[in-house]
Design a protein around this motif. Structure first.
Motif, PDB file in Angstrom:
ATOM      1  N   MET A   1       0.857  -0.953  -0.003  1.00 33.37           N
ATOM      2  CA  MET A   1       0.078   0.016  -0.263  1.00 33.37           C
ATOM      3  C   MET A   1       0.929   1.770   0.115  1.00 33.37           C
ATOM      4  O   MET A   1       0.857   2.090  -0.478  1.00 33.37           O
ATOM      5  N   LEU A   2       1.939   1.644   0.175  1.00 30.38           N
ATOM      6  CA  LEU A   2       2.812   2.275   0.645  1.00 30.38           C
ATOM      7  C   LEU A   2       3.412   2.785  -0.061  1.00 30.38           C
ATOM      8  O   LEU A   2       4.068   1.808  -1.197  1.00 30.38           O
ATOM      9  N   PHE A   3       3.526   4.003  -1.133  1.00 33.29           N
ATOM     10  CA  PHE A   3       4.228   4.517  -2.075  1.00 33.29           C
ATOM     11  C   PHE A   3       3.136   3.680  -3.025  1.00 33.29           C
ATOM     12  O   PHE A   3       4.518   3.310  -4.354  1.00 33.29           O
ATOM     13  N   THR A   4       2.056   3.622  -3.197  1.00 27.95           N
ATOM     14  CA  THR A   4       2.120   3.704  -4.454  1.00 27.95           C
ATOM     15  C   THR A   4       0.812   3.820  -4.732  1.00 27.95           C
ATOM     16  O   THR A   4       0.417   4.653  -4.190  1.00 27.95           O
ATOM     17  N   SER A   5      -0.544   4.234  -5.807  1.00 29.39           N
ATOM     18  CA  SER A   5      -1.272   4.242  -6.557  1.00 29.39           C
ATOM     19  C   SER A   5      -1.927   4.564  -5.742  1.00 29.39           C
ATOM     20  O   SER A   5      -2.622   3.026  -5.689  1.00 29.39           O
ATOM     21  N   ILE A   6      -2.904   5.286  -5.008  1.00 27.24           N
ATOM     22  CA  ILE A   6      -4.502   5.028  -4.225  1.00 27.24           C
ATOM     23  C   ILE A   6      -5.266   5.546  -4.780  1.00 27.24           C
ATOM     24  O   ILE A   6      -5.313   6.825  -4.874  1.00 27.24           O
ATOM     25  N   LYS A   7      -6.645   5.518  -5.229  1.00 31.10           N
ATOM     26  CA  LYS A   7      -7.547   5.949  -5.455  1.00 31.10           C
ATOM     27  C   LYS A   7      -8.654   6.353  -4.391  1.00 31.10           C
ATOM     28  O   LYS A   7      -8.881   5.667  -3.688  1.00 31.10           O
ATOM     29  N   PRO A   8      -8.379   7.774  -3.550  1.00 33.50           N
ATOM     30  CA  PRO A   8      -9.239   7.823  -2.990  1.00 33.50           C
ATOM     31  C   PRO A   8     -10.922   7.766  -2.831  1.00 33.50           C
ATOM     32  O   PRO A   8     -11.676   7.706  -3.776  1.00 33.50           O
ATOM     33  N   MET A   9     -11.090   7.485  -1.351  1.00 27.57           N
ATOM     34  CA  MET A   9     -12.659   7.060  -1.004  1.00 27.57           C
ATOM     35  C   MET A   9     -13.196   9.097  -1.977  1.00 27.57           C
ATOM     36  O   MET A   9     -12.674  10.084  -1.425  1.00 27.57           O
ATOM     37  N   LEU A  10     -14.437   9.486  -2.436  1.00 26.67           N
ATOM     38  CA  LEU A  10     -14.891  11.091  -2.862  1.00 26.67           C
ATOM     39  C   LEU A  10     -16.201  11.120  -2.142  1.00 26.67           C
ATOM     40  O   LEU A  10     -16.862  10.331  -1.544  1.00 26.67           O
ATOM     41  N   VAL A  11     -16.776  12.038  -2.518  1.00 26.71           N
ATOM     42  CA  VAL A  11     -17.710  12.498  -1.237  1.00 26.71           C
ATOM     43  C   VAL A  11     -18.858  12.443  -2.749  1.00 26.71           C
ATOM     44  O   VAL A  11     -18.685  13.052  -3.194  1.00 26.71           O
ATOM     45  N   ALA A  12     -19.849  12.313  -1.944  1.00 29.09           N
ATOM     46  CA  ALA A  12     -21.476  12.908  -2.073  1.00 29.09           C
ATOM     47  C   ALA A  12     -21.574  14.262  -2.731  1.00 29.09           C
ATOM     48  O   ALA A  12     -21.168  14.955  -1.928  1.00 29.09           O
ATOM     49  N   SER A  13     -22.583  14.272  -3.151  1.00 29.60           N
ATOM     50  CA  SER A  13     -23.071  16.258  -2.968  1.00 29.60           C
ATOM     51  C   SER A  13     -24.960  15.847  -1.956  1.00 29.60           C
ATOM     52  O   SER A  13     -25.641  14.746  -1.763  1.00 29.60           O
ATOM     53  N   GLY A  14     -24.410  16.719  -1.385  1.00 32.98           N
ATOM     54  CA  GLY A  14     -25.919  17.492   0.233  1.00 32.98           C
ATOM     55  C   GLY A  14     -26.288  18.274  -0.420  1.00 32.98           C
ATOM     56  O   GLY A  14     -25.747  18.779  -1.548  1.00 32.98           O
TER      57      GLY A  14
END
Length: 301
Positions: A1-14
């Motif tokens: 996991m370290l020093f590898t590309s991670i696609k982050p968790m994203l927010v929805a619209s409220g």
């Protein structure tokens, strides 16, 4: 996991700010998503789409000293402050430049700050823990400095924080369920971005009659009379009649759907959001500005 590309968790619209004891509420910082990976003295920065951008931010050497853990991954918003508030265009500038001399100068003129709001790894992976537990880890690991801080959050009181952010001309807030896990590469309904309307004065570059809408523009430092969106809501019939009457003297090019005019009329609008290319979204007409000159319609953020 370290020093590898991670696609982050994203927010929805409220839609609207709310109060709920099952949520934490945070400021919405106006910058760019950055994931920081650290192990020992090594630190790397990745964008949300996986680009390695460490070389663009010499500030990361100082950031590494402020992280009290040997191995960690922090989810952050990179920002540049101007007048005490984050300005998206300034952080975007930091992301664009690549010449070492310009980067060195930008550290002085556009210093980057990394606002940590989540943690995925703290010696071991912790993204599967509830947010409330991850926040405790984050608070214990981040030692606030001029280049790194953990974001503030309040429990339950979203409406108060939203009002405060509006007073400070911030974008809005983010509401997050306390028990939410960190799910990579997902737009989660457990995280909601809630933005407030902003007001801006724009020039009218043209109009469409069916349905009635205005093409609006702004002046930027390097671009004049740039189209930044459409306004279709908020008009009374009297507004439409007056705009059409005043525009007759200003007609230039006629296209299939659009009548372009000389940029001599200005109006005030509200907008909720804007894209990275400054296209304004969720716009509402508030009124003509008969005494304002188009040269004064400037993007100031």
């Amino acid at each position: 996991m370290l020093f590898t590309s991670i696609k982050p968790m994203l927010v929805a619209s409220g839609d609207e700010a709310f109060d709920d004891d099952d949520y934490l509420f945070e400021p919405k910082w106006d910058g760019g998503r950055i994931l920081l990976h650290k192990q020992g003295e090594r630190i790397e920065a990745y964008t949300r789409d996986g680009q390695l951008v460490t070389a663009k931010f010499p500030e990361l050497k100082e950031v590494a000293k402020s992280i009290k853990a040997y191995a960690v991954i922090l989810d952050c918003e990179g920002i540049v402050l101007r007048g005490g508030r984050p300005v998206f265009d300034d952080f975007a500038y930091r992301g664009r430049i690549s010449l070492s001399a310009k980067i060195k100068q930008a550290v002085l003129t556009h210093p980057a700050v990394f606002v940590a709001f989540d943690i995925l790894l703290a010696e071991k992976e912790c993204w599967n823990e509830p947010l409330s537990e991850r926040k405790k880890r984050l608070s214990a690991i981040v030692d606030t400095s001029s280049s790194l801080m953990a974001t503030m959050s309040v429990e339950g009181k979203g409406t108060i924080l939203a009002s405060l952010m509006k007073e400070r001309n911030m974008e809005g807030i983010v509401a997050k369920r306390k028990n939410s896990k960190y799910i990579q590469d997902t737009v989660s309904p457990d995280w909601l971005k809630i933005k407030h309307d902003k007001t801006i004065d724009v020039m009218i570059l043209g109009y469409r009659e069916e349905p009635f809408s205005l093409i609006i523009g702004l002046n930027f430092r390097t671009v004049k009379n740039k189209p930044v969106g459409l306004v279709s809501d908020g008009f009374s019939q009297a507004d439409k009649d007056l705009i059409l009457s005043l525009s007759k003297e200003l007609h230039t090019v006629k296209e299939v759907k659009t009548q372009w005019i000389r940029p001599e009329l200005c109006c005030r609008i509200d907008y909720r959001d804007r894209t990275d290319t400054h296209q304004l979204r969720m716009t509402v007409f508030r009124g003509l500005l008969r005494d304002k000159r188009s040269e004064e319609c400037v993007w100031e953020s």
